[in-house]
Design a protein around this motif. Structure first.
Motif, PDB file in Angstrom:
ATOM      1  N   GLN A   1      -3.805   9.966  -2.048  1.00 44.78           N
ATOM      2  CA  GLN A   1      -4.280   8.803  -2.791  1.00 44.78           C
ATOM      3  C   GLN A   1      -3.552   7.553  -2.300  1.00 44.78           C
ATOM      4  OE1 GLN A   1      -4.058   9.385  -6.949  1.00 44.78           O
ATOM      5  NE2 GLN A   1      -4.778   7.353  -7.496  1.00 44.78           N
ATOM      6  N   LEU A   2      -4.298   6.487  -2.189  1.00 46.27           N
ATOM      7  CA  LEU A   2      -3.706   5.219  -1.755  1.00 46.27           C
ATOM      8  C   LEU A   2      -3.616   4.303  -2.975  1.00 46.27           C
ATOM      9  CD1 LEU A   2      -2.952   2.857   0.068  1.00 46.27           C
ATOM     10  CD2 LEU A   2      -5.323   2.686   0.744  1.00 46.27           C
ATOM     11  N   LEU A   3      -2.411   3.844  -3.272  1.00 46.25           N
ATOM     12  CA  LEU A   3      -2.255   2.892  -4.380  1.00 46.25           C
ATOM     13  C   LEU A   3      -2.064   1.503  -3.765  1.00 46.25           C
ATOM     14  CD1 LEU A   3       0.299   4.880  -6.549  1.00 46.25           C
ATOM     15  CD2 LEU A   3      -2.162   4.792  -6.819  1.00 46.25           C
ATOM     16  N   VAL A   4      -2.822   0.532  -4.283  1.00 50.76           N
ATOM     17  CA  VAL A   4      -2.728  -0.816  -3.718  1.00 50.76           C
ATOM     18  C   VAL A   4      -2.157  -1.752  -4.775  1.00 50.76           C
ATOM     19  CG1 VAL A   4      -3.979  -2.721  -2.700  1.00 50.76           C
ATOM     20  CG2 VAL A   4      -4.689  -0.370  -2.244  1.00 50.76           C
ATOM     21  N   PHE A   5      -1.046  -2.415  -4.453  1.00 47.36           N
ATOM     22  CA  PHE A   5      -0.475  -3.414  -5.356  1.00 47.36           C
ATOM     23  C   PHE A   5      -0.850  -4.771  -4.779  1.00 47.36           C
ATOM     24  CE2 PHE A   5       1.993   0.279  -5.984  1.00 47.36           C
ATOM     25  CZ  PHE A   5       2.658   0.198  -7.194  1.00 47.36           C
ATOM     26  N   ASP A   6      -1.642  -5.512  -5.523  1.00 46.71           N
ATOM     27  CA  ASP A   6      -2.021  -6.837  -5.018  1.00 46.71           C
ATOM     28  C   ASP A   6      -1.063  -7.881  -5.539  1.00 46.71           C
ATOM     29  OD1 ASP A   6      -4.123  -6.638  -3.299  1.00 46.71           O
ATOM     30  OD2 ASP A   6      -5.494  -6.103  -4.921  1.00 46.71           O
ATOM     31  N   ASP A   7      -0.972  -8.972  -4.840  1.00 44.57           N
ATOM     32  CA  ASP A   7      -0.244 -10.155  -5.319  1.00 44.57           C
ATOM     33  C   ASP A   7       1.185  -9.818  -5.714  1.00 44.57           C
ATOM     34  OD1 ASP A   7      -2.614 -11.287  -5.022  1.00 44.57           O
ATOM     35  OD2 ASP A   7      -3.169 -11.192  -7.134  1.00 44.57           O
ATOM     36  N   VAL A   8       1.896  -9.164  -4.845  1.00 42.21           N
ATOM     37  CA  VAL A   8       3.310  -8.932  -5.127  1.00 42.21           C
ATOM     38  C   VAL A   8       4.044 -10.168  -4.651  1.00 42.21           C
ATOM     39  CG1 VAL A   8       5.274  -7.493  -4.661  1.00 42.21           C
ATOM     40  CG2 VAL A   8       3.017  -6.479  -4.753  1.00 42.21           C
ATOM     41  N   GLU A   9       4.752 -10.833  -5.565  1.00 42.61           N
ATOM     42  CA  GLU A   9       5.446 -12.054  -5.164  1.00 42.61           C
ATOM     43  C   GLU A   9       6.896 -11.729  -4.884  1.00 42.61           C
ATOM     44  OE1 GLU A   9       5.004 -14.901  -8.228  1.00 42.61           O
ATOM     45  OE2 GLU A   9       2.869 -15.212  -7.871  1.00 42.61           O
TER      46      GLU A   9
ATOM     47  N   ASP B   1     -14.651  10.365  -1.865  1.00 49.14           N
ATOM     48  CA  ASP B   1     -15.019  11.593  -2.568  1.00 49.14           C
ATOM     49  C   ASP B   1     -15.675  11.217  -3.891  1.00 49.14           C
ATOM     50  OD1 ASP B   1     -15.198  13.989  -3.693  1.00 49.14           O
ATOM     51  OD2 ASP B   1     -13.128  14.615  -3.297  1.00 49.14           O
ATOM     52  N   SER B   2     -16.945  11.533  -4.007  1.00 52.59           N
ATOM     53  CA  SER B   2     -17.652  11.044  -5.194  1.00 52.59           C
ATOM     54  C   SER B   2     -17.108  11.677  -6.474  1.00 52.59           C
ATOM     55  CB  SER B   2     -19.151  11.373  -5.070  1.00 52.59           C
ATOM     56  OG  SER B   2     -19.275  12.755  -4.790  1.00 52.59           O
ATOM     57  N   GLU B   3     -16.552  12.904  -6.349  1.00 47.56           N
ATOM     58  CA  GLU B   3     -16.072  13.545  -7.581  1.00 47.56           C
ATOM     59  C   GLU B   3     -14.855  12.813  -8.132  1.00 47.56           C
ATOM     60  OE1 GLU B   3     -15.134  17.575  -6.634  1.00 47.56           O
ATOM     61  OE2 GLU B   3     -16.969  17.825  -5.486  1.00 47.56           O
ATOM     62  N   ARG B   4     -14.076  12.219  -7.249  1.00 45.45           N
ATOM     63  CA  ARG B   4     -12.808  11.679  -7.729  1.00 45.45           C
ATOM     64  C   ARG B   4     -12.950  10.270  -8.272  1.00 45.45           C
ATOM     65  NH1 ARG B   4      -8.481  12.747  -3.096  1.00 45.45           N
ATOM     66  NH2 ARG B   4      -7.082  11.793  -4.605  1.00 45.45           N
ATOM     67  N   GLY B   5     -14.147   9.746  -8.274  1.00 43.77           N
ATOM     68  CA  GLY B   5     -14.313   8.424  -8.855  1.00 43.77           C
ATOM     69  C   GLY B   5     -13.704   7.371  -7.959  1.00 43.77           C
ATOM     70  N   PRO B   6     -13.095   6.367  -8.555  1.00 43.47           N
ATOM     71  CA  PRO B   6     -12.695   5.200  -7.768  1.00 43.47           C
ATOM     72  C   PRO B   6     -11.365   5.410  -7.027  1.00 43.47           C
ATOM     73  CG  PRO B   6     -12.081   4.908 -10.038  1.00 43.47           C
ATOM     74  CD  PRO B   6     -12.767   6.230  -9.967  1.00 43.47           C
ATOM     75  N   ILE B   7     -10.950   6.652  -6.788  1.00 43.31           N
ATOM     76  CA  ILE B   7      -9.647   6.848  -6.161  1.00 43.31           C
ATOM     77  C   ILE B   7      -9.757   6.689  -4.655  1.00 43.31           C
ATOM     78  CG2 ILE B   7      -7.948   8.630  -5.654  1.00 43.31           C
ATOM     79  CD1 ILE B   7      -8.305   9.552  -8.523  1.00 43.31           C
ATOM     80  N   LEU B   8      -8.859   5.880  -4.095  1.00 43.84           N
ATOM     81  CA  LEU B   8      -8.889   5.662  -2.647  1.00 43.84           C
ATOM     82  C   LEU B   8      -8.099   6.780  -1.968  1.00 43.84           C
ATOM     83  CD1 LEU B   8      -8.018   1.862  -2.578  1.00 43.84           C
ATOM     84  CD2 LEU B   8     -10.253   2.899  -2.330  1.00 43.84           C
TER      85      LEU B   8
ATOM     86  N   ARG C   1       0.864  -1.188   0.000  1.00 44.07           N
ATOM     87  CA  ARG C   1       0.000   0.000   0.000  1.00 44.07           C
ATOM     88  C   ARG C   1       0.897   1.233   0.000  1.00 44.07           C
ATOM     89  NH1 ARG C   1      -4.693  -1.523   4.383  1.00 44.07           N
ATOM     90  NH2 ARG C   1      -5.378  -3.418   3.330  1.00 44.07           N
ATOM     91  N   ALA C   2       0.746   2.021  -1.028  1.00 47.05           N
ATOM     92  CA  ALA C   2       1.524   3.263  -1.106  1.00 47.05           C
ATOM     93  C   ALA C   2       0.583   4.415  -0.809  1.00 47.05           C
ATOM     94  CB  ALA C   2       2.120   3.407  -2.495  1.00 47.05           C
ATOM     95  N   HIS C   3       0.824   5.075   0.309  1.00 43.03           N
ATOM     96  CA  HIS C   3      -0.026   6.203   0.700  1.00 43.03           C
ATOM     97  C   HIS C   3       0.628   7.467   0.180  1.00 43.03           C
ATOM     98  CE1 HIS C   3      -2.078   3.452   3.458  1.00 43.03           C
ATOM     99  NE2 HIS C   3      -0.872   3.023   3.789  1.00 43.03           N
ATOM    100  N   MET C   4       0.209   7.919  -0.974  1.00 41.45           N
ATOM    101  CA  MET C   4       0.841   9.096  -1.605  1.00 41.45           C
ATOM    102  C   MET C   4       0.070  10.323  -1.152  1.00 41.45           C
ATOM    103  SD  MET C   4       3.147   7.661  -3.466  1.00 41.45           S
ATOM    104  CE  MET C   4       3.601   8.881  -4.652  1.00 41.45           C
ATOM    105  N   TYR C   5       0.654  11.094  -0.218  1.00 42.13           N
ATOM    106  CA  TYR C   5      -0.110  12.223   0.312  1.00 42.13           C
ATOM    107  C   TYR C   5       0.135  13.487  -0.501  1.00 42.13           C
ATOM    108  CZ  TYR C   5      -2.390  15.298   3.615  1.00 42.13           C
ATOM    109  OH  TYR C   5      -3.241  16.209   4.174  1.00 42.13           O
ATOM    110  N   GLN C   6       1.371  13.970  -0.509  1.00 44.48           N
ATOM    111  CA  GLN C   6       1.598  15.163  -1.323  1.00 44.48           C
ATOM    112  C   GLN C   6       3.075  15.307  -1.662  1.00 44.48           C
ATOM    113  OE1 GLN C   6       0.428  18.471   1.202  1.00 44.48           O
ATOM    114  NE2 GLN C   6       2.529  18.883   1.706  1.00 44.48           N
TER     115      GLN C   6
END
Length: 1965
Positions: free
Chosen positions: A933-941, A1061-1068, A887-892
């Motif tokens: 924004q939170l970026l999620v990388f799934d299944d990192v081997e 935030d509904s304006e930003r769409g699917p962004i976590l 999980r990459a929490h990209m704040y600013q």
């Protein structure tokens, strides 16, 4: 017994219980784990995993001192070494290696990997020198360090990974601008008779000459030369500066060389301030080393790189008769008497040369010669101190053997740091370099007491350069010349260096210094060490981020060491292979290179073959920019066997020191971070660091001790080891010592000392003698080399002893590949070519059994063949893998580079982890994006054991791009991070989770490109039960070696919140626990105005508006209706509220944007500015404890936001030299009725130690008055008596007196500083041995000076300087302050309440072009900010007169337009950059303000680089429209346009409104008339009343007895004043002025008011950004037009020289040596005449008549010379105006010192006259003449310093005998005669009244000399002279001759007449 068991089994555990004093067992038991590993590795395995050890105590001890950056509590990604113990799995660390590997990533190493520099100039790195400059400048201000500069990329906990290097672009090799300025002032004591000297200044290949001075041994030139270069730093610093004096050079002859002086540019650059100022260079004769010093040249040399500013000492009247010996042009610590030495560079042989010819040529040759010879004809060229020597050429040989030595003769110690050794290929057309190596003399010698002369080898040096395949046009040829980092091994060369000090007295010595080349004997094979077989193993665990530009051809990687492993172009099959084979040294022979297979391997003992490259693979696509290679389970491996001389000890030694240095550097970065983030207890952490350092040093000494007596190594190895041990030992002691002195208040200075340690360590660690070449990793595609990485072999070298092992040996390292050579400059060098996770191990083949131990566990080895089980694996197959979610929490991010022409960017971030990548959204038009924004990388081997991964995850790369609508996204920067890991069995909770946001530094190339605020966590995905069940069945049914578990249920992971935030769409968004805690702030904005807006898209800005935005909220200013008419805002203060993080360090930037409102509602962005830290503007409520607290705000950085505030604020950081430190109680300031001179500068900076209070004592000592009375009697004072007369004084007297004060201040400051340093040194150096070698040679004279000056700095200069005892007390002159730099820098840019924000637009430049940011400025916004948490306490708002509209900005003046009279005084310019071909310029001043421009073109000053302008200019202006004043200096040209030399810009508006009151400087004294007349239209009492009213303070109350009370402080002063007529009257002005001069002591509102001053401003030229083109001394007064008009401007026009006439009567000469031999008699005699001149031989030489035929050397003349001249008393210079040549347009003015030269000559009729002797008298100070000829001797000249001197300007009339001197063959002075002369000085008026004639003419004729007759001319009285010449000497001879002649005559007559007579007789006539 136990040991035996250990030796057999290799491993043993012992358990024992402890007993107490009474031998009773206690409950504690100890378990010891013992390991044994013999050198050959036959015992058990020594692997990381098994070796358990409780973490090293010294980590545990200081764990609490390394809190993580942004939080109070520690968490996993912090910086504490012992951090891993907080998790739930206890992992232990190896003590030794762990200590050093707990390193942080992400800081620029100061040495920038000095060890990589085998072939690169080691220490001459720009960065080192800059670092040095930064240290000097003391730039440790917390605000100057960017926040993230040292932020952690999390600590390494286990040892499986080493840190990557964060900077990508090569720094060296890129050209930079340099300017070398050299002033040749004068020469003295030149050896030779009657010479006409010229000084030639040579830098590299550029030569410039001074003018010729006739017939003098001490010429005065004062000529200034500038050399401009645009070259890489290394090339610059190796250039030689050569000063040579040439005598009688003219168009036809080149002249004869008197002597030369050489020094390299690097030596000058490494001086403090990069300069030598007023130093004497010693000349020596290169053709005759037995001769001594040939004279001295006094010069200034300065080397300025871009952005360096050089503080030149003040240039005014330099009359100091300096002692030459104490001011020699030599760096500190070099003895004045340098001896000649021979430098022997022996070149033995070379190996492994590349072919330097094409194959076609080879075939042609083969056809002709029939034999295929080696395609290279090498020779070696050695360069040292400007001389070159070369060996013979060895035709056609890849392995040439020379055995020759090149000998240089040079003074020792030399002032050239490096010897350049270059192998070149001889070619008919042009020779090219094959490889270059620099030998740094400082690394191969030691100048301490136990030091050693430079020595080296015999040792191999490795050369690196371009790739080995030969092409006609090699694009990387520069690399072979030693510029930039070599990308491939070229050759190695066996050399040795020795130095022998010459005894110049021995007769058989060779005198010349020409380079010689001689043969030497061969050296034995074993001299360089025993050949050993080395084994290099590498495994590629991951290859990602491969640049897509390469194309999708299969890619492979190749590893080479030397020429081993290089298939394409490495091996030059040598004709001498067979011979070599016998010797068993198959160095270059082509190993049977079999790609990944080995069929011919019969038995396993056979040589194992090398597999040096990975099998080619097609790349997979990661995303738009990058590929990756599919190295998933299978990791390819490579291995190489190679043979090298075994010199591992050298590398081990470096490794030990490097590790200590890395540890220290990391610790120091921590400390800086703690200081910067204002955390508690930085001193504890620093103590910890120093403790670690001293432990490290003592450990080093014990380890190094064991190989002190190893035999068979070179002299340098032995000496270096000894000196390293001494240094390390003393460093350890000093660290201990300093550790005890670290207190809270001394942290910063001790930190600087510790940084010195770091530099010393890095310097020591760099090994000058190479052994194993560096390892290169190349990425190949399509059989072409694409990108490379270079890894120093010492970093991966294995040793049994842990400290000696390389820091990357047996670890996984992230390696970034870069483009070779120049391709890597600029944008191409910013992008990563490929990122490898690479494991490397290098060691002896025999100890290779544990080469796999550092790899992540859980793999199987796959070998190449079934037969050889001794072979290393070709692939590793991992059967353990872990699955994670990242999980990459990209704040600013903040302060990103601008990538668009609007001056903004549209940034997005791309996060890479393993082979996946994801992007954030694009935010438009910002440099400070808050993605949240939170970026999620799934299944990192990830492969390997879980525990290992937890301690050492792979790094995450984050790249930032600017999105463009068309074309590819543009790269903005990159940063690295490490995630915090949660294994499946750990709880998600404190202390490690949720992770905290941290700052990561973003780099682009080498420049810092912003910072990222983010957090990264890597969470292991748990299994679900079903899978486990299946897996278990599988295990029981089949023999599956290990459970392979797929990805499981994610239920146990902490939940992800959905998009909020509904304006930003699917962004976590970033989850709550991680994003910062917010609270409500109010930000008030002061809108003042906009300035200097440039056109946008060709249209002018008309209706601008400012938008302020912070964290999504903002406010807009009022619209400016007509920018041209009034660029100020109508509404001054607005505010907005915003939620900001509690933690100040996390505050987002505030953006200021200016838009132009065009018609039809269009808005166009003009420019923007991002305020990256709001901390300056945070309002802190008044501090009650502060002894003078106020009800007003104080800004964080010390500027006050209001006109009042806690007066302790550092209103002007640089006034420290004159700030008063006095406690609140000590109030009264006494001024006597007659305030003495020195009152402005009563105080000198106290050193940090003392807590003294400075009393401002304004009384004049009684003794001083008495001295003044005595002064008339005293002879030879420095001032004329008349100077004290009021009428004579003018502004210049004041100016020169002030400069004297400035100099004295500097002197006493230096003395105080030196004293403090000395004290510090003594503290540190507890034992004598500990003093650093360079401090030992403090020059004797320096010490004397220091003690002399100690006195002066103790009596804190309340009086006229008594520092130099000889100086007579000065006349009283009121002074002003001369600032050595611009006024702004003294007063914090006058931003006390009005700040200036530059608005930028357009793309940010390349990193080196940072100076070009000025081009992007499109205007300036003036205003200010103030922020505070919202509910503000009531105190403030209740204050009387509080205006709620103004918020925090109370009592700010209104910004309506205001008319001002601006009066600019330009005093003079110094050191202008020459603008004409003749090396001079014709400067004049141009002043621009708004639309008005004043050109002073007709008053240009001809051919001057130091013109005195002395003018004032009045301009009327209206603020705010016209507020930027530009003062430029132009060069006048007869034809063509005038060139700009340089200009300086002054913002008048900030000065005008500043509370420092910079409108008109406050004088030190108030007078109504005379030279010190009060300039301000307001009198001091009016100013004081106004200030008190504005500051709302009580006063002023004038009381009786000369007292005044202001705000509870009482000041005293005089109460009377004289008017023009000398009448005294009462006045309060002196009192008021004394308050104004001490205004900074007034509580609350006090600040230092700007005094009457002259400021020195650098002149800059836009064409040469960042390099000073000269300096301008000036000041500006401003007077509002609504006030009474000021008086006329002060007259500062240059002083007119005074006309004098010097009358010299030559009465007699005596004892003149006799030159001529008489024709007849051989008697010695001379025809004497005397010649004299004052200005120069051409201008005004005069001769007496000739006294012929003096037999005794006596001559009588009674002859008068008359020399009229113009003289400047203040500067002690004669002014001459003359045309430089026939073609000159106008006369040039020269200033020369007043020196009278008299010479005695022997007149010859037909040949040239002979010069006999001369004397030169400086009319200001010359020895008194002797009363009689007897008393006159050589000592009058020899001991000039000791004898009392007189000045003709004081004495007016002097008579006496003076000696004539000349030099004999041995350069000894000899007396060649004496002259009786009378000197009489009269002023021009007196001369008119009583004129005299020349020679013996009327008027006032002299009587004829009474000469003996001989001296008459022989043809006037030939008889007389005959009588004299002949009769006197030969009269008897003549008489005898006459008698004889008579006899003969008689005889003749007799014989003649006898025949006739006889006949007569016979015939009987």
């Amino acid at each position: 017994m136990v040991l035996q068991k250990v030796a057999e089994e290799g491993h043993l555990e012992l358990t024992d219980t402890l007993i107490d004093d009474n031998n009773m067992s206690i409950k504690t038991s100890v378990t010891i784990d013992i390991r044994y590993q013999p050198m050959d590795g036959t015992g058990g395995m020594w692997s990381d995993g098994e070796f358990l050890d409780v973490p090293d105590d010294r980590d545990g001890m200081f764990a609490f001192e390394t809190d993580s950056l942004l939080s109070g509590q520690s968490h996993g990604s912090g910086t504490s070494p012992g951090r891993s113990l907080q998790g739930s799995i206890p992992t232990f660390r190896k003590a030794g290696r762990g200590v050093f590997s707990a390193m942080k990533l992400g800081k620029a190493k100061s040495s920038k990997d000095d060890h990589k520099r085998g072939d690169e100039p080691a220490i001459l790195e720009m960065e080192d020198l800059d670092k040095k400059a930064m240290r000097l400048a003391g730039m440790l201000e917390p605000d100057t360090i960017s926040l993230a500069s040292v932020t952690a990329v999390t600590t390494n906990v286990s040892n499986k990974r080493s840190k990557p290097d964060i900077k990508m672009e090569p720094s060296s090799g890129r050209p930079v601008d340099y300017q070398i300025s050299i002033t040749v002032i004068e020469a003295r004591q030149l050896i030779g008779l009657n010479m006409d000297p010229v000084v030639c200044v040579e830098v590299g290949d550029d030569k410039k000459y001074t003018s010729m001075k006739e017939s003098t041994n001490c010429p005065y030139y004062n000529e200034y030369f500038v050399f401009d270069f645009h070259v890489p730093p290394d090339v610059m610093f190796d250039k030689i500066i050569k000063l040579s004096v040439i005598h009688s050079k003219n168009l036809l002859r080149s002249g004869t060389l008197v002597g030369t002086f050489k020094m390299d540019v690097g030596t000058v650059y490494s001086q403090p301030e990069h300069q030598f100022y007023h130093k004497w260079a010693i000349l020596s004769d290169p053709d005759d080393i037995t001769a001594g010093c040939k004279g001295y040249v006094k010069c200034d040399i300065a080397v300025v790189g871009k952005g360096d500013n050089i503080k030149t000492p003040h240039k005014a009247n330099e009359t100091d008769e300096d002692d030459i010996e104490g001011n020699l042009l030599l760096p500190e610590g070099i003895p004045a008497e340098r001896q000649w030495a021979r430098f022997y560079v022996k070149i033995h042989r070379a190996e492994g040369l590349p072919k330097m010819n094409t194959s076609i040529m080879a075939n042609v040759k083969k056809a002709f010669i029939g034999e295929n010879r080696d395609l290279v004809d090498p020779y070696v060229q050695v360069q040292f101190s400007g001389q070159k020597g070369k060996t013979s050429v060895q035709k056609s040989s890849y392995e040439p053997i020379w055995n020759e030595q090149v000998i240089f003769t040079e003074l020792f110690p030399p002032l050239c740091k490096r010897i350049k050794v270059q192998i070149r290929d001889s070619d008919k057309v042009n020779d090219v370099a094959i490889g270059t190596h620099f030998i740094d003399l400082r690394k191969i010698s030691n100048d301490g007491d136990k030091g050693f002369l430079p020595t080296l080898g015999p040792a191999w040096v490795n050369m690196y350069g371009s790739t080995r395949q030969y092409t006609l046009m090699d694009e990387h040829q520069d690399l072979n010349d030693g510029l930039g980092e070599g990308v491939s091994f070229r050759a190695r060369l066996l050399i040795s260096v020795a130095v022998e000090i010459l005894d110049t007295t021995s007769p058989e010595i060779i005198c010349s210094t020409d380079v010689q080349v001689e043969p030497v004997s061969n050296i034995s094979e074993s001299a360089t060490g025993k050949m050993e077989e080395f084994f290099l193993f590498g495994s590629f665990l991951e290859a990602t981020m491969i640049d897509r530009k390469i194309g999708d051809k299969p890619i492979s990687f190749e590893i080479t060491i030397g020429n081993y492993g290089n298939h394409i172009d490495g091996v030059s099959k040598s004709s001498s292979v067979k011979k070599k084979k016998k010797e068993g040294e198959d160095q270059e022979e082509e190993n049977e290179l079999i790609q990944n297979s080995s069929e011919d391997e019969a038995d396993e003992d056979a040589d194992l073959t090398s597999v040096s490259s990975t099998p080619p693979m097609k790349p997979f696509i990661t995303d738009r920019n990058y590929f990756h290679l599919p190295y998933f389970e299978k990791k390819p491996c490579v291995y190489i066997k190679s043979w090298w001389q075994d010199q591992r000890r050298r590398l081990y030694n470096s490794n030990m020191m490097d590790k200590i240095a890395d540890k220290l550097e990391e610790g120091l970065n921590d400390v800086q971070e703690v200081i910067k983030t204002e955390k508690a207890f930085p001193e504890r952490r620093l103590r910890g660091v120093l403790e670690e350092l001293s432990i490290g040093c003592s450990r080093y000494v014990t380890l190094a001790n064991k190989d002190v007596n190893l035999a068979g190594r070179t002299k340098l190895d032995r000496e270096r080891l000894k000196s390293c041990m001494r240094e390390m030992d003393s460093m350890g002691q000093q660290a201990k010592q300093i550790r005890t002195q670290v207190k809270k208040n001394t942290v910063k200075e001790k930190l600087k000392l510790a940084q010195n340690f770091l530099q010393r360590l890095r310097f020591l660690a760099d090994e000058p003698q190479h052994s194993i070449p560096d390892v290169f990793i190349w990425m190949m595609s399509n059989n072409k080399r694409i990108a490379y990485a270079r890894i120093p072999s010492k970093d991966i070298l294995y040793s049994v002893v842990d400290e000696e092992t390389g820091k990357d040996c047996g670890k996984v390292k992230a390696v970034f590949l870069k483009l070779p050579g120049k391709k890597g400059f600029g944008p191409a060098g910013w992008t990563v070519q490929a990122k490898l996770e690479l494991y490397l191990w290098l060691g002896l083949n025999k100890s290779r059994k544990n080469f796999l131990h550092g790899l992540p566990n859980g793999f199987e080895e796959i070998r190449a063949t079934k037969m050889g089980h001794g072979l290393p694996p070709v692939t590793l197959v991992y059967d353990m893998k872990q699955v994670f979610q990242l999980r990459a929490h990209m704040y600013q991010a903040r302060s990103l580079f601008a990538a668009d022409s609007s001056g903004l960017s549209d940034p997005f971030a791309r996060v890479f982890f393993s082979s996946q990548s994801q992007v954030t959204e694009v935010l438009n038009e910002t440099l400070c994006p808050t993605w949240d924004q939170l970026l999620v990388f799934d299944d990192v081997e990830l492969f390997g054991e879980a525990t290992e991964l937890r301690d050492d995850p792979p790094i995450i790369v984050v790249e930032f791009y600017d999105q463009d609508t068309v074309g590819k996204a543009e790269f903005i920067g990159r940063t690295f991070a490490k995630p915090i890991i949660k294994m499946r069995d750990e709880p998600y909770g404190p202390p490690r989770f949720p992770p905290q946001l941290e700052y990561y530094q973003i780099y682009r190339g080498n420049s810092i490109a912003g910072e990222l605020l983010a957090a990264f966590e890597l969470l292991q995905i748990p299994f679900d039960a079903e899978e486990i069940r299946r897996a278990l069945i599988a295990v029981h049914d089949f023999a599956v070696p290990q459970i392979k578990v797929g990805q499981g249920g994610r239920a146990d992971l902490p939940p992800l919140e959905g998009p909020t935030d509904s304006e930003r769409g699917p962004i976590l968004p970033v989850p709550l626990g991680i994003r910062p805690v917010l609270s409500r702030y109010r930000i008030e904005v002061l809108f003042w105005g906009l300035r200097d807006l440039k056109r946008i898209n060709l249209a002018q800005v008309d209706r601008p508006r400012v938008d302020i935005e912070c964290a999504g909220r903002g406010v807009q200013s009022a619209l400016i209706q007509n920018y041209k008419k009034n660029p100020n805002f109508s509404t001054l203060v607005k505010w907005f509220e915003v939620d900001l993080p509690e933690n100040e360090l996390l505050h987002p930037p505030l953006n200021i944007r200016v838009v132009d409102c065009r018609a039809f509602g269009r808005y166009i962005l003009v420019g923007s500015h991002a305020v990256s830290t709001l901390r300056h503007f945070i309002y802190s409520p008044p501090d009650k404890s502060c002894n003078n607290w106020a009800t007003a705000a104080k800004l964080m950085n010390g500027y006050m936001v209001l006109t009042n505030g806690c007066s302790q604020a550092r209103s002007s950081p640089s006034l420290s030299s004159r700030t008063f430190s006095r406690p609140a109680g000590d109030v009264s300031v006494s001024l006597e009725a007659e305030p003495p001179i020195r009152k402005m500068d009563t105080v000198v900076k106290l050193d940090a130690m003392s807590d003294a209070v400075v009393k401002v004592d304004m009384n004049e000592d009684e003794s001083d008055k008495e001295k003044k009375k005595k002064k008339k009697k005293k002879k030879g004072g420095a001032e004329e008596e008349e100077e004290t007369d009021e009428r004579v004084l003018d502004w210049w007297s004041k100016y020169f007196a002030s400069i004297e004060t400035l100099k004295e201040n500097l002197r006493s400051q230096e003395a105080a500083q030196a004293e403090a340093e000395e004290r510090e040194d003594l503290e540190i150096a507890a034992e004598a041995a500990d003093i650093r070698p360079d401090d030992l040679h403090l020059k004797g004279s320096k010490m004397k000076e220091r003690f002399k000056e100690k006195k002066s700095s103790k009596q804190k200069r309340s009086q006229a300087a008594d520092g130099s005892e000889k100086r007579p007390p000065k006349a009283r002159v009121d002074e002003l302050v001369v600032y050595n730099r611009e006024l702004e820098s003294e007063y914090g840019n006058f931003e006390d309440w009005l700040h200036t924000f530059n608005l930028y637009r357009g793309k940010a430049g390349d990193d080196d072009e940072h100076a070009l940011d000025d081009d992007r400025i499109v205007g300036r916004f003036k205003g200010s900010l103030c922020m505070y948490k919202v509910p503000l306490s009531q105190e403030i708002t209740r204050e009387a007169g509080y205006d709620p509209n103004m918020g925090m900005f109370q009592s700010i003046p209104h910004n309506d337009p205001i008319h001002v009279l601006v009066r600019v005084y330009v005093v003079r310019a110094t050191d202008l950059h020459p603008a004409d071909i003749n090396g001079k310029a014709d400067p004049y001043v141009v002043i621009k303000l708004g639309k008005s421009e004043v050109k002073d073109k007709e008053n240009y000053i001809s051919k001057q680089l130091n013109p005195v302008f002395g003018k004032s200019f009045d301009i009327e202006a209206t603020f705010p429209m016209e507020s930027m004043l530009t003062v430029s200096v132009y060069d006048w040209d007869l034809v063509g346009t005038d060139d700009l030399i340089g200009e300086t810009k002054i913002d008048l508006e900030n000065r005008f409104y500043s509370k420092f009151r910079a409108t008109c400087g406050i004088a030190s004294n108030y007078s109504m008339h005379g030279y010190n007349i009060w300039r301000d239209p307001m009198k001091p009492s009016q100013i004081l009343a106004k200030l008190c009213k504005e500051g709302k303070i009580d006063g002023p109350h004038y009381g009786p007895g000369g007292k005044v009370k202001v705000a509870n402080r009482i000041f005293t002063g005089a109460t009377e004043i004289e008017d023009e007529n000398g009448l005294k009257k009462q006045t309060e002005e002196h009192l008021a002025l004394s308050v104004l001069n001490h205004w900074e002591e007034i509580p609350r509102v006090g600040c230092k008011l700007v005094p009457e001053h002259v400021e020195t401003r650098p002149l800059l030229n836009p064409d040469k950004p960042g390099i000073e083109q000269g300096r301008l001394e000036m000041w500006v007064d401003m007077f509002p037009m609504d006030m009474p008009a000021p008086g006329p401007a002060i007259d500062i026009s240059p002083r007119k020289p005074k006309r004098y006439e010097l009358r010299v009567i030559i009465w007699n000469t005596d004892e003149v040596i006799l030159e001529d031999d008489d024709y007849f008699t051989g008697e010695k005699s001379s025809d004497i005449f005397v010649r004299g001149w004052l200005k120069g031989q051409q201008e005004d030489k005069q001769d007496t008549d000739v006294h012929y035929h003096s037999l005794t050397g006596e001559g009588n003349f009674n002859w008068r010379f008359v020399f009229p001249f113009d003289y400047l008393v203040a500067e002690e210079k004669i002014i001459i105006s003359k045309k430089e040549s026939m073609f000159s347009w106008d006369e040039t003015e020269y200033k020369i010192p007043p020196r009278l030269t008299m010479q005695v000559w022997d007149a010859d009729h037909f040949s040239a006259d002979d010069f006999l002797g001369a004397i030169e008298l400086d009319l200001n100070r010359f020895p008194r003449g002797a009363k009689t000829a007897k008393q006159c001797n050589l000592d009058m000249i020899r001991n000039e310093q000791e004898l009392p001197t007189i000045s003709i300007f004081k004495q007016k009339r002097v008579k006496g005998w003076w000696p004539f001197v000349a030099r004999d063959e041995n350069d000894e002075m000899e007396l060649t005669g004496k002259v009786e002369a009378e000197l009489h000085l009269v002023t021009a008026e007196e001369a008119e009244k009583s004129p005299v004639g020349l020679g013996r003419n009327e008027p006032d004729p002299l009587e004829k000399p009474n000469r003996p007759d001989t001296s008459l001319m022989w043809f006037l009285g030939p008889l007389k002279s005959l009588r004299y010449f002949i009769w006197h000497n030969y009269r008897w001879l003549i008489l005898k001759a006459l008698g004889l002649i008579l006899l003969l005559l008689m005889l003749g007559l007799f014989l003649y007449s006898i025949p006739g007579y006889l006949v007569k007789k016979i015939l009987g006539a």
